[in-house]
Design an enzyme around this catalytic site. Structure first.
Site, PDB file in Angstrom:
ATOM      1  N   ASP A  38       0.945  -1.135  -0.103  1.00  0.00           N
ATOM      2  CA  ASP A  38       0.042  -0.121  -0.070  1.00  0.00           C
ATOM      3  C   ASP A  38       0.800   1.115  -0.038  1.00  0.00           C
ATOM      4  OD1 ASP A  38      -1.724   2.195   0.861  1.00  0.00           O
ATOM      5  OD2 ASP A  38      -3.067   0.619   1.832  1.00  0.00           O
ATOM      6  N   GLY A  54      -1.794  -4.361  -3.051  1.00  0.00           N
ATOM      7  CA  GLY A  54      -1.603  -3.010  -2.947  1.00  0.00           C
ATOM      8  C   GLY A  54      -2.621  -2.689  -2.042  1.00  0.00           C
ATOM      9  N   HIS A  55      -3.116  -1.370  -2.057  1.00  0.00           N
ATOM     10  CA  HIS A  55      -4.074  -0.311  -1.182  1.00  0.00           C
ATOM     11  C   HIS A  55      -5.549  -1.269  -1.465  1.00  0.00           C
ATOM     12  CE1 HIS A  55      -5.855   2.760   0.726  1.00  0.00           C
ATOM     13  NE2 HIS A  55      -6.672   3.018  -0.145  1.00  0.00           N
ATOM     14  N   PHE A  56      -6.069  -1.456  -2.450  1.00  0.00           N
ATOM     15  CA  PHE A  56      -7.339  -2.311  -2.639  1.00  0.00           C
ATOM     16  C   PHE A  56      -7.092  -3.927  -2.688  1.00  0.00           C
ATOM     17  CE2 PHE A  56      -8.583   1.797  -4.307  1.00  0.00           C
ATOM     18  CZ  PHE A  56      -9.695   2.105  -3.550  1.00  0.00           C
TER      19      PHE A  56
END
Length: 284
Positions: A237, A263-265
């Site tokens: 992230d 990552g983030h999602f």
């Protein structure tokens, strides 16, 4: 097949859109999305959990299909977002529930927890931060806006609202970008393109400093109430660092921390693994 209902709740005149699945009477699970998303981000997770939980996933005020009133009529602050979501849970009868928090959903859900600790049965934090060390240098332009709310600093943040940046949020840190469906970022981009949406989001960038100011209160809640806590974290992230996940153990020694190579999602690539982690966590 799991049936998902798409509903609207009237919360003191404010229309909140939400997804609902699972059997009423089953343990309750509230899913809170982040920026610049909506409850659509849970489209893969909900069917994997609905056989054992009563799940509700609202769109936050100003996001998705929920109302986005004029900024003259509704101040876009995280306190106000939490106020609406708190009343929403009361309106639909969610009296005691586990809460899944992601990104903006974290300061929303943690506000609910410090206001009503008796309502929270467990916390699942997926890249939902509550510690200074969890904030990356990617926050520096937003921090500059906190220090000086000048038009130029506000305008500098418009780059975070472009199609290219939204796609980057979904794909950064993902080993195979072909595994990321375009549906999520395309829908987010559609909502961000609505008249007035950019100003709403810039207001929330400005107010995010209120969340950082509440970190000590969130941490005190963790220490005092020791909620069962699972952190499931996309370790790549660019906004919320792995240190933010590890920090939960400082205040909740029994916290379970799981990292995923994404990552983030994280749900875009690891919904199956995260659903399994949640099921295992909440079943114990």
């Amino acid at each position: 097949m799991t049936s998902i209902a798409y509903r609207h709740a009237d919360v003191d005149g404010f229309k909140v859109f939400y997804r609902e699945a699972g059997r009423k009477g089953a343990p309750k699970l509230l899913l809170l999305h982040g920026f610049p998303s909506s409850s659509h981000m849970f489209r893969d997770l909900i069917p994997k959990l609905a056989d054992r939980f009563h799940i509700v996933a609202p769109d936050l005020p100003g996001f998705g299909q929920s109302d986005m009133p004029n900024r003259d009529d509704f101040a876009y602050t995280f306190d106000n977002i939490a106020n609406v979501i708190e009343r929403f849970t009361e309106a639909i009868g969610f009296d005691r529930f586990a809460v899944y928090v992601f990104d903006y959903g974290a300061p929303t859900g943690f506000r609910l927890a410090i206001r009503h600790p008796e309502r929270i049965t467990a916390i699942i934090s997926q890249n939902g931060n509550a510690y200074e060390e969890g904030l990356s240098e990617g926050w520096n332009p937003i921090r500059a806006y906190w220090q000086d709310a000048s038009p130029s600093n506000r305008d500098a943040l418009r780059a975070l609202l472009t199609h290219e940046t939204t796609v980057w949020q979904y794909t950064h840190g993902v080993s195979d970008t072909a595994s990321v469906s375009p549906d999520g970022y395309s829908l987010d981009d559609f909502y961000l393109s609505r008249p007035g949406a950019h100003e709403v989001q810039l207001d929330l960038f400005r107010d995010y400093q209120s969340n950082v100011a509440l970190y000590p209160a969130f941490q005190q809640y963790f220490r005092t109430h020791q909620p069962p806590l699972l952190a499931v974290w996309g370790k790549n992230d660019p906004f919320f660092l792995p240190a933010g996940a590890e920090a939960f153990r400082r205040d909740v020694p029994g916290a379970v921390v799981r990292f995923f190579d994404t990552g983030h999602f994280a749900l875009e690539t690891h919904a199956t693994e995260i659903a399994a982690a949640i099921s295992d966590f909440l079943d114990h």
